[in-house]
Design an enzyme around this catalytic site. Structure first.
Site, PDB file in Angstrom:
ATOM      1  N   SER A 125      -2.731  -9.572   6.460  1.00 33.28           N
ATOM      2  CA  SER A 125      -2.512  -8.357   5.657  1.00 33.28           C
ATOM      3  C   SER A 125      -3.074  -8.515   4.253  1.00 33.28           C
ATOM      4  CB  SER A 125      -1.003  -8.112   5.573  1.00 33.28           C
ATOM      5  OG  SER A 125      -0.714  -7.215   4.521  1.00 33.28           O
ATOM      6  N   GLU A 127      -1.612  -7.735   1.817  1.00 32.66           N
ATOM      7  CA  GLU A 127      -0.471  -8.135   0.971  1.00 32.66           C
ATOM      8  C   GLU A 127      -0.501  -9.628   0.635  1.00 32.66           C
ATOM      9  OE1 GLU A 127       1.776  -6.182  -0.504  1.00 32.66           O
ATOM     10  OE2 GLU A 127       0.901  -4.381   0.378  1.00 32.66           O
ATOM     11  N   TYR A 149       7.238 -10.159   2.239  1.00 32.33           N
ATOM     12  CA  TYR A 149       6.308  -9.823   3.329  1.00 32.33           C
ATOM     13  C   TYR A 149       4.976 -10.540   3.127  1.00 32.33           C
ATOM     14  CZ  TYR A 149       3.250  -7.035   6.316  1.00 32.33           C
ATOM     15  OH  TYR A 149       2.330  -6.631   7.264  1.00 32.33           O
ATOM     16  N   HIS A 178      -3.869   1.176   7.465  1.00 34.28           N
ATOM     17  CA  HIS A 178      -4.608   1.888   8.508  1.00 34.28           C
ATOM     18  C   HIS A 178      -3.666   2.841   9.211  1.00 34.28           C
ATOM     19  CE1 HIS A 178      -3.327  -2.078   9.813  1.00 34.28           C
ATOM     20  NE2 HIS A 178      -3.233  -1.642  11.039  1.00 34.28           N
ATOM     21  N   VAL A 188       3.356   7.737   4.053  1.00 30.13           N
ATOM     22  CA  VAL A 188       3.035   8.974   3.347  1.00 30.13           C
ATOM     23  C   VAL A 188       1.976   9.804   4.075  1.00 30.13           C
ATOM     24  CG1 VAL A 188       1.228   8.108   1.757  1.00 30.13           C
ATOM     25  CG2 VAL A 188       2.820   9.909   1.013  1.00 30.13           C
ATOM     26  N   THR A 189       1.032   9.142   4.736  1.00 31.16           N
ATOM     27  CA  THR A 189      -0.060   9.878   5.395  1.00 31.16           C
ATOM     28  C   THR A 189       0.472  10.832   6.460  1.00 31.16           C
ATOM     29  OG1 THR A 189      -0.267   8.014   6.902  1.00 31.16           O
ATOM     30  CG2 THR A 189      -1.784   8.074   5.020  1.00 31.16           C
ATOM     31  N   GLY A 210       6.554  11.573  -3.718  1.00 32.77           N
ATOM     32  CA  GLY A 210       6.734  10.780  -4.930  1.00 32.77           C
ATOM     33  C   GLY A 210       5.441  10.755  -5.736  1.00 32.77           C
ATOM     34  N   ALA A 280       8.288  -0.102  -8.417  1.00 33.57           N
ATOM     35  CA  ALA A 280       7.007  -0.674  -8.834  1.00 33.57           C
ATOM     36  C   ALA A 280       6.015  -0.382  -7.729  1.00 33.57           C
ATOM     37  CB  ALA A 280       7.139  -2.176  -9.033  1.00 33.57           C
TER      38      ALA A 280
HETATM   39  P1  GDP Z   1       2.527   1.353   2.040  1.00 33.45           P
HETATM   40  O1  GDP Z   1       1.199   1.158   1.362  1.00 33.45           O
HETATM   41  O2  GDP Z   1       2.698   0.454   3.206  1.00 33.45           O
HETATM   42  O3  GDP Z   1       3.662   1.286   1.080  1.00 33.45           O
HETATM   43  O4  GDP Z   1       2.441   2.832   2.682  1.00 33.45           O
HETATM   44  P2  GDP Z   1       3.181   4.217   2.379  1.00 33.45           P
HETATM   45  O5  GDP Z   1       2.449   5.244   3.178  1.00 33.45           O
HETATM   46  O6  GDP Z   1       4.667   4.135   2.602  1.00 33.45           O
HETATM   47  O7  GDP Z   1       2.956   4.475   0.807  1.00 33.45           O
HETATM   48  C1  GDP Z   1       1.669   4.661   0.272  1.00 33.45           C
HETATM   49  C2  GDP Z   1       1.784   5.154  -1.167  1.00 33.45           C
HETATM   50  O8  GDP Z   1       2.206   6.504  -1.194  1.00 33.45           O
HETATM   51  C3  GDP Z   1       2.796   4.383  -2.034  1.00 33.45           C
HETATM   52  O9  GDP Z   1       2.151   4.013  -3.240  1.00 33.45           O
HETATM   53  C4  GDP Z   1       3.888   5.404  -2.332  1.00 33.45           C
HETATM   54  O10 GDP Z   1       4.454   5.251  -3.638  1.00 33.45           O
HETATM   55  C5  GDP Z   1       3.132   6.703  -2.244  1.00 33.45           C
HETATM   56  N1  GDP Z   1       3.990   7.853  -1.935  1.00 33.45           N
HETATM   57  C6  GDP Z   1       4.098   8.981  -2.673  1.00 33.45           C
HETATM   58  N2  GDP Z   1       4.994   9.820  -2.104  1.00 33.45           N
HETATM   59  C7  GDP Z   1       5.484   9.204  -0.998  1.00 33.45           C
HETATM   60  C8  GDP Z   1       6.434   9.587   0.002  1.00 33.45           C
HETATM   61  O11 GDP Z   1       7.023  10.672  -0.034  1.00 33.45           O
HETATM   62  N3  GDP Z   1       6.643   8.672   1.018  1.00 33.45           N
HETATM   63  C9  GDP Z   1       5.999   7.467   1.073  1.00 33.45           C
HETATM   64  N4  GDP Z   1       6.236   6.638   2.110  1.00 33.45           N
HETATM   65  N5  GDP Z   1       5.106   7.083   0.131  1.00 33.45           N
HETATM   66  C10 GDP Z   1       4.838   7.941  -0.886  1.00 33.45           C
END
Ligand code: GDP
Length: 322
Positions: A125, A127, A149, A178, A188-189, A210, A280
């Site tokens: 990853s 990460e 992680y 991905h 979020v996607t 967010g 953060a």
């Molecule tokens: P991650 O990269 O594994 O944390 O994947 P996520 O899809 O959960 O988050 C990607 C980014 O989207 C992060 O920087 C979140 O702060 C931002 N984000 C903004 N709004 C949202 C929301 O409503 N849900 C999530 N999951 N992420 C959000």
């Protein structure tokens, strides 16, 4: 001729489902290690053999490896979010770190017993890089994780190198975010595409998000599965950054998704909720896939726009609105 055998951990997840479908289509005998609690999440399994084994049960994992005698092993198992790793750092270290060592050891034992290579692919990853100073990151970027992680994945990454040094044909794919229609809406996607599809279908609704300025290097999950297969079969074990090389903001994702359903004034449907901001948000991680491109001939089939559109189309189809 008997079919080649593949063993896949984490087969119930997004990548595991694409990978097992692909391997079955290629005529592989596919064996999946799945936690009993994840069985319900599995898609139609076709010819797949399921082994209900917890990855932290080292003796049973070893038995499965030696019984199945796979030609290829894909280790996709483990927890899949940084947030989850903070709530259970010890469990994370066990399943995404230590368990990988027992899998590597079992594969090396099998390789020695059979006198033929056992090809292992570790889903590593981005990460592992933590908050890197160089951008984009490459296989040479220092491994300096900043989360439980990332630390567990970094340990596993180093363990692969140790066993490679002892002759195991083990590679890593250093995966960046991905996505696909199979993402849960906690990411979020998919949250965006499922809500945009619903707004397009019903003419009403709001998308509550967010930080719209957060940026990610988002790729198309089936492309990343292709990269893992190419890396596993390359014949010379190595590490590969698998990424698109381009970062986009959540705002870009939202506007592209709304534009695809013909809504240009997307702001009126979006509510920014301070509760959804993370304490953060990490540095933007952007990967340089040049090594995978030149060595494996790998290239993503979906750019950012086509990824967003494919996910929205899928969610529209689910609503019967396409
Ligand atoms: P991650 O990269 O594994 O944390 O994947 P996520 O899809 O959960 O988050 C990607 C980014 O989207 C992060 O920087 C979140 O702060 C931002 N984000 C903004 N709004 C949202 C929301 O409503 N849900 C999530 N999951 N992420 C959000």
């Amino acid at each position: 001729m008997t079919a080649p055998r593949a063993l896949v951990t984490g087969a119930a997840g997004q990548d595991g489902s694409y990978l097992t479908e692909r391997l079955l289509a290629e005529g592989y005998a596919v064996h999946a290690i799945v936690r009993a609690t994840d069985r319900g999440a599995m898609r139609e399994t076709g010819q797949m053999s399921i082994h209900d084994v917890d990855l932290t049960d080292h003796a049973r994992v070893c038995d499965v490896v030696l019984d199945v005698a796979p030609h290829e092993v894909y280790n996709l198992g483990g927890i899949s979010s940084v947030a989850q790793s903070w709530s259970d750092p010890v469990g994370t270290a066990e399943v995404s770190g230590v368990a990988v060592v027992s899998l590597l050891q079992a594969c090396l034992d099998l390789q020695n017993r059979e006198g033929r290579p056992v090809r292992l692919l570790q889903a590593s990853s981005a990460e592992i890089f933590g908050e890197p100073t160089d951008e984009p990151q490459t296989e040479a970027t220092p491994v300096r994780p900043v989360s439980p992680y990332g630390a567990a994945k970094a340990f596993a990454h180093h363990a692969v190198h140790v066993f490679r040094g002892h002759g195991l044909e083990a590679s890593t794919a250093i995966l960046y975010n991905h996505e696909s229609p199979r993402r849960p809406t906690t990411f979020v996607t998919r949250k965006i595409t499922s809500t945009v599809a619903s707004i397009a279908a019903t003419g009403t609704g709001e998308l509550r998000l967010g930080n719209l300025d957060a940026r990610r290097d988002w790729g198309w999950a089936p492309d990343y599965v292709d990269a893992m297969v190419l890396a596993a079969r390359h014949g010379r074990p190595d590490d590969y950054v698998i990424a698109t090389g381009q970062a986009h903001s959540v705002r870009d994702f939202v506007s592209t998704a709304f534009a695809h359903v013909g809504i240009d004034d997307w702001q009126q449907h979006v509510v920014v909720d301070p509760e959804l901001f993370r304490p953060a948000d990490p540095t933007v991680l952007v990967g340089d896939p040049s090594h995978a491109r030149s060595t494996l001939g790998w290239a993503p089939t979906h750019d950012f726009g086509s990824l967003v559109r494919a996910m929205v189309d899928h969610d529209l189809a689910l609503l019967g609105a396409s």
